[in-house]
Motif scaffolding. Structure first.
Motif, PDB file in Angstrom:
ATOM      1  N   GLY A 224       0.785  -1.351  -0.109  1.00 45.93           N
ATOM      2  CA  GLY A 224       0.025   0.216   0.215  1.00 45.93           C
ATOM      3  C   GLY A 224       0.814   1.420   0.126  1.00 45.93           C
ATOM      4  O   GLY A 224       1.898   1.177  -0.108  1.00 45.93           O
ATOM      5  N   GLY A 225       0.194   2.459   0.407  1.00 48.66           N
ATOM      6  CA  GLY A 225       1.115   3.903   0.145  1.00 48.66           C
ATOM      7  C   GLY A 225       1.651   3.858  -1.196  1.00 48.66           C
ATOM      8  O   GLY A 225       0.853   3.717  -2.256  1.00 48.66           O
ATOM      9  N   ASP A 226       2.905   4.379  -1.069  1.00 51.27           N
ATOM     10  CA  ASP A 226       3.585   4.692  -2.278  1.00 51.27           C
ATOM     11  C   ASP A 226       3.965   3.403  -3.069  1.00 51.27           C
ATOM     12  O   ASP A 226       4.341   3.374  -4.290  1.00 51.27           O
ATOM     13  N   ARG A 227       3.547   2.198  -2.410  1.00 49.31           N
ATOM     14  CA  ARG A 227       3.886   1.053  -3.226  1.00 49.31           C
ATOM     15  C   ARG A 227       2.346   0.335  -3.694  1.00 49.31           C
ATOM     16  O   ARG A 227       2.649  -0.861  -4.087  1.00 49.31           O
ATOM     17  N   ASP A 228       1.611   1.114  -3.990  1.00 52.11           N
ATOM     18  CA  ASP A 228       0.263   0.594  -4.639  1.00 52.11           C
ATOM     19  C   ASP A 228       0.218   1.795  -5.780  1.00 52.11           C
ATOM     20  O   ASP A 228      -0.109   2.952  -5.412  1.00 52.11           O
ATOM     21  N   VAL A 229       0.740   1.478  -7.107  1.00 55.20           N
ATOM     22  CA  VAL A 229       0.822   2.343  -7.813  1.00 55.20           C
ATOM     23  C   VAL A 229      -0.103   2.052  -9.218  1.00 55.20           C
ATOM     24  O   VAL A 229       0.061   0.967  -9.848  1.00 55.20           O
ATOM     25  N   PRO A 230      -1.053   2.991  -9.473  1.00 58.01           N
ATOM     26  CA  PRO A 230      -1.634   3.042 -10.606  1.00 58.01           C
ATOM     27  C   PRO A 230      -1.062   3.397 -11.932  1.00 58.01           C
ATOM     28  O   PRO A 230      -0.274   4.076 -12.158  1.00 58.01           O
ATOM     29  N   LEU A 231      -1.105   2.380 -13.057  1.00 60.08           N
ATOM     30  CA  LEU A 231      -0.330   2.566 -14.162  1.00 60.08           C
ATOM     31  C   LEU A 231      -1.261   2.505 -15.424  1.00 60.08           C
ATOM     32  O   LEU A 231      -1.654   1.441 -15.824  1.00 60.08           O
ATOM     33  N   MET A 232      -1.361   3.660 -16.013  1.00 59.75           N
ATOM     34  CA  MET A 232      -2.407   3.645 -17.443  1.00 59.75           C
ATOM     35  C   MET A 232      -1.470   3.570 -18.484  1.00 59.75           C
ATOM     36  O   MET A 232      -0.562   4.484 -18.554  1.00 59.75           O
ATOM     37  N   LEU A 273       2.924   5.873 -23.674  1.00 61.74           N
ATOM     38  CA  LEU A 273       2.974   6.298 -22.358  1.00 61.74           C
ATOM     39  C   LEU A 273       2.540   5.753 -21.349  1.00 61.74           C
ATOM     40  O   LEU A 273       1.590   4.522 -21.299  1.00 61.74           O
ATOM     41  N   VAL A 274       2.990   5.874 -20.028  1.00 64.15           N
ATOM     42  CA  VAL A 274       2.502   5.210 -18.919  1.00 64.15           C
ATOM     43  C   VAL A 274       2.286   6.678 -17.811  1.00 64.15           C
ATOM     44  O   VAL A 274       3.172   7.285 -17.665  1.00 64.15           O
ATOM     45  N   ASN A 275       1.115   6.726 -17.484  1.00 65.78           N
ATOM     46  CA  ASN A 275       0.630   7.858 -16.512  1.00 65.78           C
ATOM     47  C   ASN A 275       0.738   9.127 -17.377  1.00 65.78           C
ATOM     48  O   ASN A 275       0.949  10.133 -16.644  1.00 65.78           O
ATOM     49  N   GLY A 276       0.838   9.194 -18.583  1.00 64.70           N
ATOM     50  CA  GLY A 276       1.140  10.385 -19.597  1.00 64.70           C
ATOM     51  C   GLY A 276       2.494  10.533 -19.691  1.00 64.70           C
ATOM     52  O   GLY A 276       2.718  11.612 -20.331  1.00 64.70           O
ATOM     53  N   ALA A 277       3.443   9.759 -19.507  1.00 64.00           N
ATOM     54  CA  ALA A 277       4.934   9.944 -19.431  1.00 64.00           C
ATOM     55  C   ALA A 277       5.405   8.875 -20.532  1.00 64.00           C
ATOM     56  O   ALA A 277       4.961   7.905 -20.510  1.00 64.00           O
ATOM     57  N   PRO A 278       6.423   9.519 -21.455  1.00 65.52           N
ATOM     58  CA  PRO A 278       6.834   8.563 -22.510  1.00 65.52           C
ATOM     59  C   PRO A 278       8.042   7.697 -21.920  1.00 65.52           C
ATOM     60  O   PRO A 278       8.969   8.109 -21.264  1.00 65.52           O
ATOM     61  N   ARG A 292      -1.586  -1.542 -10.456  1.00 63.70           N
ATOM     62  CA  ARG A 292      -2.903  -1.509 -11.180  1.00 63.70           C
ATOM     63  C   ARG A 292      -2.682  -1.291 -12.494  1.00 63.70           C
ATOM     64  O   ARG A 292      -2.926   0.081 -13.075  1.00 63.70           O
ATOM     65  N   PHE A 293      -2.794  -2.037 -13.470  1.00 62.63           N
ATOM     66  CA  PHE A 293      -2.495  -1.973 -14.661  1.00 62.63           C
ATOM     67  C   PHE A 293      -3.913  -1.559 -15.493  1.00 62.63           C
ATOM     68  O   PHE A 293      -4.934  -2.230 -15.180  1.00 62.63           O
ATOM     69  N   LEU A 294      -3.803  -0.705 -16.363  1.00 67.39           N
ATOM     70  CA  LEU A 294      -4.976  -0.175 -17.272  1.00 67.39           C
ATOM     71  C   LEU A 294      -4.627  -0.102 -18.539  1.00 67.39           C
ATOM     72  O   LEU A 294      -3.758   0.620 -18.845  1.00 67.39           O
ATOM     73  N   ASN A 295      -5.268  -0.769 -19.327  1.00 66.68           N
ATOM     74  CA  ASN A 295      -5.105  -0.700 -20.753  1.00 66.68           C
ATOM     75  C   ASN A 295      -6.086   0.443 -21.113  1.00 66.68           C
ATOM     76  O   ASN A 295      -7.241   0.049 -21.602  1.00 66.68           O
ATOM     77  N   ALA A 296      -5.642   1.830 -21.359  1.00 67.68           N
ATOM     78  CA  ALA A 296      -6.380   3.044 -21.928  1.00 67.68           C
ATOM     79  C   ALA A 296      -6.055   3.370 -23.292  1.00 67.68           C
ATOM     80  O   ALA A 296      -6.483   4.426 -23.724  1.00 67.68           O
TER      81      ALA A 296
END
Length: 533
Positions: A224-232, A273-278, A292-296
């Motif tokens: 959790g905390g900083d080690r729970d990372v959403p990745l768009m 891009l991942v979270n808007g960064a190349p 938390r992988f999301l294919n957007a």
């Protein structure tokens, strides 16, 4: 509001009308779209740190609800180093702010549209009342729109043959979406769902994470905390000045030759891009992380793999799917994701020496798009997290029965028998041979029921069902794949394959839809209504 139903296919573009068995085998691994090349120089991979979207704060709480305000507006952000990109973002950022909600606690989202175009917000994966689900004609017109704008929009829909019962709920400037969230902890996302324009408007930035938590998940001691990372994860293309490049620039006036006609299979970018960064880098400790992988992406599929320079590969421990926690974790060498799908995994970086650089790759892509991002293990660390052998104690497995209604939905191109403007045949994306019509309902499941739905296709079609959560029970006459585990709301249906699911229609009565989540296909009428009764 005129709906574009047809797409003209140039000779050799897309899928031919008839292909032999060997052709279908090749197609199963084929690209899901056409690459739109950037005009300017591409950034070097692994040159920027991974950004994490800010967590939204409610403007007020109490009374069993959290109220948020968010503004859809243009923003100038640095995506490519040294260049500015104008995004259409929630609060002017891309991805939009992350909403962290609680299961069973009502979330109220007050949206202001300060863009120059209509929008619709859909909570993807939400068990949501129909008036807040983000039906594609439920337009939120720009705040600058005149009072007569709503009347003109209704007149336009009437011109398209939509009566009062089928026209959208139209607002000017502001709209309130209410999400009661009668569902388990899960990684959801929100994005634009405007009729005919979901693809370009999501491409320009209208998307973000919506995370639901509950007590069952909180008791598990997952990272959790900083080690729970959403990745768009998404791909984009850029003009030389750093602006987004997309086939269409006519945002409000669809017409023949407009938009996707040259990209009927879908638009693929050439910058990952991942979270808007190349191609970013995340520095990590030698501990467990939850991603938390999301294919957007509009059309791109992913087969994710962890590769270290030392020649070793890492493993993912999947703990969750679209609809929340799995019953038990599963160890995977690769993670497959079609557009719209989510996958929650744990990666233990203690398996790698400090100093290791581990690259997340997409082995379904080619060239530079095979790289996604990099993890750099920079330090050791204490780790009190764990992945228990049992995750969701309340996980219910559905079983088919002879009494269940069975419905069939066939996703494919249909030849109209007409000549297209380019000399090829005139074709359209359809479900059961029909392009989308707001007046037509293809199914009427009963509230609280479970039905067996069969999806078939002629191409890669990620099928998304609003409201309902489902479990995959068969794929191509065989057991489900590893990527099908758990409760789902989106499933990858590959070329000439039948996927069978058991769908539960819990929550609310009303009109909902299913559609292909290749956003170009969706905009080209590959949607259908169902009515929960």
């Amino acid at each position: 509001m005129r709906r574009r139903t047809f797409l003209g296919l140039a000779a050799g573009a897309g899928v031919a009308a008839t292909v032999g068995a060997a052709g279908w085998a090749r197609l199963a691994g084929a690209s899901t779209g056409r690459v739109l090349a950037s005009k300017g120089p591409l950034p070097k991979p692994f040159g920027v740190p991974l950004p994490v979207p800010p967590v939204a704060r409610p403007v007020r709480g109490g009374g069993g609800a959290d109220v948020y305000e968010v503004e859809q507006r243009e923003g100038r952000v640095e995506i490519l180093p040294g260049r500015k990109t104008t995004v259409w973002g929630y609060d002017g950022i891309f991805p939009g702010p992350t909403f962290a909600a609680r299961s069973g606690r009502r979330t109220v989202l007050q949206v202001r549209n300060s863009l120059a175009v209509p929008t619709v917000t859909h909570l993807h994966g939400g068990v949501t009342p129909p008036e807040s689900d983000g039906y594609p004609t439920d337009l939120l017109l720009p705040a600058r729109c005149s009072p007569g704008g709503a009347s003109r929009a209704r007149d336009s829909m009437a011109h398209d043959g939509m009566g009062d019962d089928h026209a959208g709920r139209i607002s000017i400037g502001y709209r309130t979406y209410e999400y009661p969230l009668p569902q388990r902890a899960a990684t959801l996302w929100y994005h634009d769902h405007r009729m005919d324009f979901s693809a370009p408007q999501v491409w320009r930035g209208l998307a973000g994470f919506f995370l639901i938590g509950d007590e069952e998940e909180a008791r598990l001691s997952l990272p959790g905390g900083d080690r729970d990372v959403p990745l768009m994860l998404c791909d984009r293309s850029f003009e030389e000045d750093g602006s987004f490049r997309y086939p269409s620039h006519e945002h409000d006036h669809p017409a023949p030759g407009h938009g996707h006609d040259a990209f009927p299979d879908g638009v693929l970018g050439d910058v990952q891009l991942v979270n808007g960064a190349p191609w970013p880098v995340l520095e990590v400790s030698a501990t467990r992380y939850r991603f938390r992988f999301l294919n957007a992406s509009n059309a791109r599929r992913y087969r994710l793999r962890l590769e270290a320079k030392e020649g070793t590969s890492g493993r993912f421990v999947q703990i969750g799917s679209d609809g929340g926690l799995l019953a038990a974790p599963q160890s995977l060498a690769t993670v497959d994701m079609a557009p719209g799908e989510r996958c929650d995994v744990v990666v233990d970086f203690a398996d790698f020496p400090v100093g290791s650089r581990i690259t997340l790759r997409n082995t379904a892509a080619e060239g530079g798009m095979r790289d996604v991002m990099r993890f750099h293990v920079v330090r050791g660390g204490r780790d009190d997290s764990r992945v228990p052998a049992r995750l969701a104690a309340s996980f219910e497995r559905l079983s088919p029965s002879a009494a269940m209604p069975v419905r069939v939905f066939d996703f494919r191109r249909t030849n109209t028998g007409e000549d297209g403007e380019d000399g090829g045949s005139r074709q359209m994306w359809t479900i059961n041979g029909r392009p989308f019509d707001a007046r037509t309902v293809l199914a009427s499941p009963r509230l609280g029921s479970v039905e067996r739905w069969r999806f078939s296709s002629d191409f890669h079609h990620p099928v998304h069902v609003h409201l309902a959560q489902f479990q995959v029970v068969a794929r191509g006459g065989r057991p489900p794949a590893a990527a099908d585990a758990g409760w789902k709301d989106t499933v990858d249906v590959r070329p000439y394959e039948v996927v069978e699911v058991l769908a539960r229609f819990a929550g609310y009565k009303g009109r909902y839809m299913l559609h292909c989540h290749n956003l170009e296909h969706e905009d080209m009428a590959m949607m259908a209504n169902f009515q929960v009764v």
